[in-house]
Design an enzyme around this catalytic site. Structure first.
Site, mmCIF file in Angstrom:
data_model
loop_
_atom_site.group_PDB
_atom_site.id
_atom_site.type_symbol
_atom_site.label_atom_id
_atom_site.label_comp_id
_atom_site.label_asym_id
_atom_site.label_seq_id
_atom_site.Cartn_x
_atom_site.Cartn_y
_atom_site.Cartn_z
ATOM 1 C CG ASP A 164 -2.195 -1.002 1.280
ATOM 2 O OD1 ASP A 164 -2.128 -1.699 0.189
ATOM 3 O OD2 ASP A 164 -3.060 -0.850 1.978
ATOM 4 C CG HIS A 167 2.559 0.032 4.193
ATOM 5 N ND1 HIS A 167 2.533 -0.815 5.294
ATOM 6 C CD2 HIS A 167 1.570 0.555 3.944
ATOM 7 C CE1 HIS A 167 1.099 -0.646 5.570
ATOM 8 N NE2 HIS A 167 0.554 0.333 4.861
HETATM 9 ZN ZN ZN Z 1 -2.818 3.388 3.384
#
Ligand code: ZN
Length: 436
Positions: free
Chosen positions: A253, A394
């Site tokens: 993400d 991430h």
């Molecule tokens: Zn996010």
């Protein structure tokens, strides 16, 4: 040291010098990167997207502005405790960056603060018109070679502002704010847009007021940004997934970022794919990396435009966050995401109702945004992983990239096949058919 060695040493230094020179020249082409900083606590959420440019002075100004806004936000919310997570406060800062020509960049930071501590949303925009060659900010006169009739401009702007909000500001106060050194403006193709922040106004008004003014005074030619997009056909590498064997989906993400390029290389070397839930405001800066990622067979998903808290947005704002990202990705890469991952993982019926994208959450959170120890991230991504799990990581942290190098072989060892979100769905469908 003998004379001969001294000469050789000097030559070596020269070669190193040339190499360093070449390297920094190569880096200069990379005028800017986009960085996103996301925080989530029990009392607030915050997302800050900004540019890191090749101009250190500008970066410093942006950093100072961001710090000041973060401090202001903390001061506003410090005494509040919330019983429900949905009542949290939100700080969002987004950037706009435009290269007008070699001598002029438009840079803006747009801040919004909302939540129980704010009786109405707090919005502001801060603009810098930057000369990267001189490493300094320029005012309106600095962008034109033609002498400006400032008093005429001032009158025009005041009249326009009055149309937008008649009782926002008196002429006297306006004249104090709007001087030759007024810096809140952006250069456009047709002239200038002046921005007025609500905190300048005497009246209760909480929107930023943009006043565009057509001016043909500019002697420079804008860089013609022709959008030459050749419809590249993405042919993902063929791969065989055995639905009888366990599968796992890696998802990333908040990117792309400076680490994404290496992450897609690691995936490629290991012959696996992942799904990247990207932010629309980073697509332009990282379009080449995104194209390569798609070509390698990775999947891209939508994670909003600038990481606003989607479940707190109005329907219009929500649709804008989703559509803006879909559109910019389509325009720059030709790719259309199929999945949406709502920010902060919170879904509402409003989100479900207002998008045709499929919602994709995760089942395993590596917490790589919080955990700094690489081995602990690896453990969280590899211990107790079940068939069909979706792992959240991430691609904006170096540690996540490092952890990935260990996660892939460990999961492979356990017999997992790596799938994208679409492939995961396909596998599930195949298995359902088999069950019948
Ligand atoms: Zn996010």
């Amino acid at each position: 040291m003998s004379k001969k060695w001294k000469i050789q040493f000097a030559l070596l230094l020269l070669v190193i010098g040339i190499l360093i020179g070449l390297f920094s020249m190569k880096n200069e082409k990379n005028i800017y990167q986009v960085e996103t900083n996301i925080k989530e606590t029990a009392s607030y959420v915050q997302s800050i997207s900004s540019v890191v440019t090749s101009s250190k002075k500008l970066n410093q100004l942006l950093e100072e502005q961001i710090k000041a806004q973060e401090q202001f936000f903390q001061d506003q919310i410090k005494d509040t405790t919330h019983s429900f997570l949905i009542d949290r406060e939100e700080l969002n800062i987004d950037y706009q960056f435009e290269i007008i020509d070699d001598n002029i960049w438009n840079v803006s930071l747009i801040t919004s603060m909302t939540g129980p501590s704010f009786s109405y949303p707090y919005y502001r925009i801060d603009c810098w018109t930057w000369n990267p060659k001189k490493e300094k900010e320029v005012d309106l006169e600095g962008v034109t070679s033609v002498p400006l009739e400032f008093s005429t401009i001032r009158n025009q702007v005041f009249e326009e502002l009055k149309k937008e909000c008649p009782s926002c500001i008196s002429r006297k106060s306006f004249q104090e704010i709007f001087t030759e050194s007024f810096k809140n403006f952006q250069i456009t193709e047709h002239g200038v847009i002046f921005y007025f922040n609500p905190f300048l106004f005497e009246d209760d008004y909480y929107d930023i007021i943009p006043i565009p003014l057509e001016m043909n005074l500019f002697s420079f030619k804008r860089n013609s940004q022709t959008k030459e997009f050749e419809q590249e056909s993405f042919v993902p590498p063929s791969k065989i997934i055995d639905p009888k064997k366990p599968v796992v989906a890696l998802t990333f993400d908040d990117g792309p970022s400076q680490y994404t390029e290496e992450i897609i290389e690691i995936l490629k070397e290991n012959e696996v794919n992942a799904t990247f839930f990207i932010l629309g405001n980073k697509v332009t800066a990282y379009q080449e990396i995104l194209k390569r990622s798609i070509q390698n067979g990775n999947e891209l998903g939508n994670h909003s435009y600038n990481h606003q808290w989607m479940s707190q947005l109005s329907t219009n704002q929500l649709i804008e966050q989703i559509e803006k990202t879909q559109n910019i990705l389509k325009e720059t890469t030709g790719y259309t995401p199929r999945y949406l991952r709502p920010t902060y993982g919170s879904i509402t019926n409003r989100i479900r109702k207002n998008t045709e994208l499929e919602i994709a959450l995760w089942t395993v959170d590596t917490r790589d945004w919080k955990i700094h120890n690489i081995n602990r991230i690896v453990e969280r991504a590899t211990d107790n992983i079940k068939d069909g799990d979706v792992i959240l990581m991430h691609d904006i942290f170096e540690r996540s990239k490092e952890a990935l190098k260990k996660i892939i072989p460990k999961l492979k060892e356990k017999g997992f096949q790596f799938v994208t979100m679409s492939e995961l769905e396909e596998v599930k469908n195949l298995r359902n058919i088999k069950d019948l």
